[in-house]
Scaffold this motif. Sequence first.
Motif, short mmCIF file in Angstrom:
data_model
loop_
_atom_site.label_atom_id
_atom_site.label_comp_id
_atom_site.label_asym_id
_atom_site.label_seq_id
_atom_site.Cartn_x
_atom_site.Cartn_y
_atom_site.Cartn_z
N GLN A 103 17.23 -12.29 28.35
CA GLN A 103 17.98 -11.48 27.40
C GLN A 103 17.03 -10.70 26.50
O GLN A 103 15.84 -11.05 26.37
CB GLN A 103 18.87 -12.38 26.53
N VAL A 104 17.53 -9.63 25.88
CA VAL A 104 16.73 -8.84 24.94
C VAL A 104 16.34 -9.73 23.76
O VAL A 104 17.16 -10.46 23.20
CB VAL A 104 17.52 -7.62 24.46
N GLY A 105 15.06 -9.68 23.38
CA GLY A 105 14.56 -10.48 22.29
C GLY A 105 14.05 -11.84 22.70
O GLY A 105 13.48 -12.57 21.88
N GLN A 106 14.23 -12.19 23.97
CA GLN A 106 13.79 -13.50 24.45
C GLN A 106 12.31 -13.48 24.79
O GLN A 106 11.81 -12.54 25.40
CB GLN A 106 14.62 -13.90 25.69
N LYS A 107 11.61 -14.54 24.41
CA LYS A 107 10.21 -14.69 24.79
C LYS A 107 10.13 -15.24 26.21
O LYS A 107 10.84 -16.18 26.55
CB LYS A 107 9.48 -15.63 23.83
N VAL A 108 9.28 -14.64 27.02
CA VAL A 108 9.10 -15.08 28.40
C VAL A 108 7.61 -15.29 28.66
O VAL A 108 6.75 -14.68 28.00
CB VAL A 108 9.68 -14.06 29.41
N SER A 109 7.31 -16.13 29.61
CA SER A 109 5.93 -16.39 29.99
C SER A 109 5.61 -15.68 31.30
O SER A 109 6.51 -15.26 32.04
CB SER A 109 5.69 -17.89 30.13
N LEU A 140 12.42 -11.16 40.85
CA LEU A 140 11.55 -10.43 39.91
C LEU A 140 11.04 -11.39 38.84
O LEU A 140 11.83 -12.08 38.18
CB LEU A 140 12.30 -9.27 39.28
N LYS A 141 9.71 -11.38 38.64
CA LYS A 141 9.07 -12.25 37.66
C LYS A 141 8.36 -11.40 36.61
O LYS A 141 8.01 -10.25 36.85
CB LYS A 141 8.06 -13.17 38.35
N SER A 142 8.16 -11.99 35.46
CA SER A 142 7.47 -11.28 34.37
C SER A 142 5.98 -11.21 34.67
O SER A 142 5.35 -12.23 34.90
CB SER A 142 7.70 -11.99 33.04
N PRO A 143 5.38 -10.02 34.64
CA PRO A 143 3.94 -9.90 34.90
C PRO A 143 3.07 -10.32 33.72
O PRO A 143 1.88 -10.56 33.88
CB PRO A 143 3.77 -8.41 35.21
N ILE A 144 3.66 -10.39 32.52
CA ILE A 144 2.90 -10.77 31.32
C ILE A 144 3.74 -11.72 30.47
O ILE A 144 4.96 -11.85 30.66
CB ILE A 144 2.52 -9.53 30.47
N SER A 145 3.10 -12.37 29.55
CA SER A 145 3.82 -13.15 28.54
C SER A 145 4.16 -12.23 27.38
O SER A 145 3.29 -11.49 26.89
CB SER A 145 2.95 -14.32 28.05
N GLY A 146 5.40 -12.26 26.94
CA GLY A 146 5.81 -11.36 25.87
C GLY A 146 7.26 -11.52 25.51
O GLY A 146 7.86 -12.59 25.69
N VAL A 147 7.85 -10.42 25.03
CA VAL A 147 9.23 -10.41 24.57
C VAL A 147 9.98 -9.30 25.30
O VAL A 147 9.47 -8.19 25.46
CB VAL A 147 9.32 -10.19 23.04
N ILE A 148 11.20 -9.61 25.74
CA ILE A 148 12.05 -8.60 26.39
C ILE A 148 12.55 -7.61 25.35
O ILE A 148 13.15 -8.00 24.34
CB ILE A 148 13.26 -9.26 27.10
N THR A 149 12.28 -6.32 25.55
CA THR A 149 12.75 -5.29 24.62
C THR A 149 13.89 -4.47 25.20
O THR A 149 14.62 -3.83 24.45
CB THR A 149 11.61 -4.34 24.25
N LYS A 150 14.07 -4.49 26.52
CA LYS A 150 15.15 -3.73 27.14
C LYS A 150 15.58 -4.42 28.43
O LYS A 150 14.76 -4.86 29.21
CB LYS A 150 14.71 -2.29 27.43
N ARG A 151 16.90 -4.53 28.61
CA ARG A 151 17.46 -5.10 29.83
C ARG A 151 18.52 -4.13 30.35
O ARG A 151 19.45 -3.77 29.63
CB ARG A 151 18.07 -6.47 29.55
N GLN A 152 18.36 -3.70 31.60
CA GLN A 152 19.26 -2.71 32.17
C GLN A 152 19.85 -3.19 33.49
O GLN A 152 20.05 -2.40 34.42
CB GLN A 152 18.52 -1.38 32.37
#
Length: 375
Positions: free
Chosen positions: A95-101, A189-201
């Motif tokens: 989700q937008v605003g979620q921290k992911v690894s 699809l996996k996250s290439p970096i650790s960070g925060v989701i800013t946009k989900r489409q």
Amino acid sequence: MQNAQRTVESFSKIIKCVIICLSLSITACQKQPTTSTDIQQKNKDSKVEFIQQDLVKVQQGSSISKSFFIGTIRAINQSSIQAQVTATATNVTAQVGQKVSQEQVLVHLNNQDNAARLAQSRANLASTQAQAKQAQNMVQRKKRLYDQGFISKVEYEQSQVDYQAQLENVKAQQANVDISLKANQDGILKSPISGVITKRQVEPGQTVSIGQTLFEIFDPDHLEIQAKLPTEQQSALKIGSQIQYNIQGNPQKLTATLSRISPIADQNNRQIEFFAQPNETITSLSIGSFIEGAILGSNPIQGQLIPLDTIQDIQNKPFVWVVRNNKVQQIPLQILEQRTPDNIAIVKGLQDQDLISRVKLHADDINKPVVISTP
């Protein structure tokens, strides 16, 4: 007799009126008109009065040269995730605003064609592997028969050729499996970096196409300043130079260190891009905000300290009213630095003996003598 007396009285009245008119005329002629020279002399003779609180002494100070710029705050690590296949989203886990690894699964895309191709290529690989095994066994049998003299050398060598062909076929089928597996894995699809989701489409059940952006991610722990400086100020661009800046809407003064410089100037606007590392922690809410800053020079510039609010016409041709040689003077200035919060300006163009007027004067006051009274 009475008529003669009346005539004499009338004549006397007329004489008196003539005498009065002549006296008034002579008096008027004796008064000289006021000329412009008289007015100037009167103004010159008048004095301008000050109290001690109206005047400020000039002090010596120093200023550091500054190269001003406008820039933005950006994340060093950021990524945009696009779909690699045309498929239907079956499960969206971020989700937008979620921290992911890094390597965390964000969405599953279901493509039945890719799954079928993977199954077919695996079956083809298994078939060719079996044929290669059979060809290997045939080589071993032909070897024994050849050694016993039951078959010719040509027949034995032909079995070896068939076995090598089967091995190459196994490699080709393995490549097909790898291609099909990659296509099938593109649906995860996996996250290439650790960070925060800013946009989900993307939403569950939505069909996405190749190249469509599904997520945008940034790393809020590593931010930097991005800005440009005109080529004529390129001498100010040095790695390690200190920077003062403030974020739009926040008057707090922050600092940064110049970390990277573009090796070439932009051909369109003749500006050089540079980056700086903030020295203070900046919240992720500042990403994308405009900043105003200045690159500080290494050599201080000597100048004179005066109150900033005593400078007149500061935007066009700055000047101050001063008392010099006990007379009012209008002195133009060169402003080196403005310290608005402290109401201080560092300038050039004054003399050490000058007294700066806090009172706003007029052009008519120039060169008038000054009287300084004590309270």
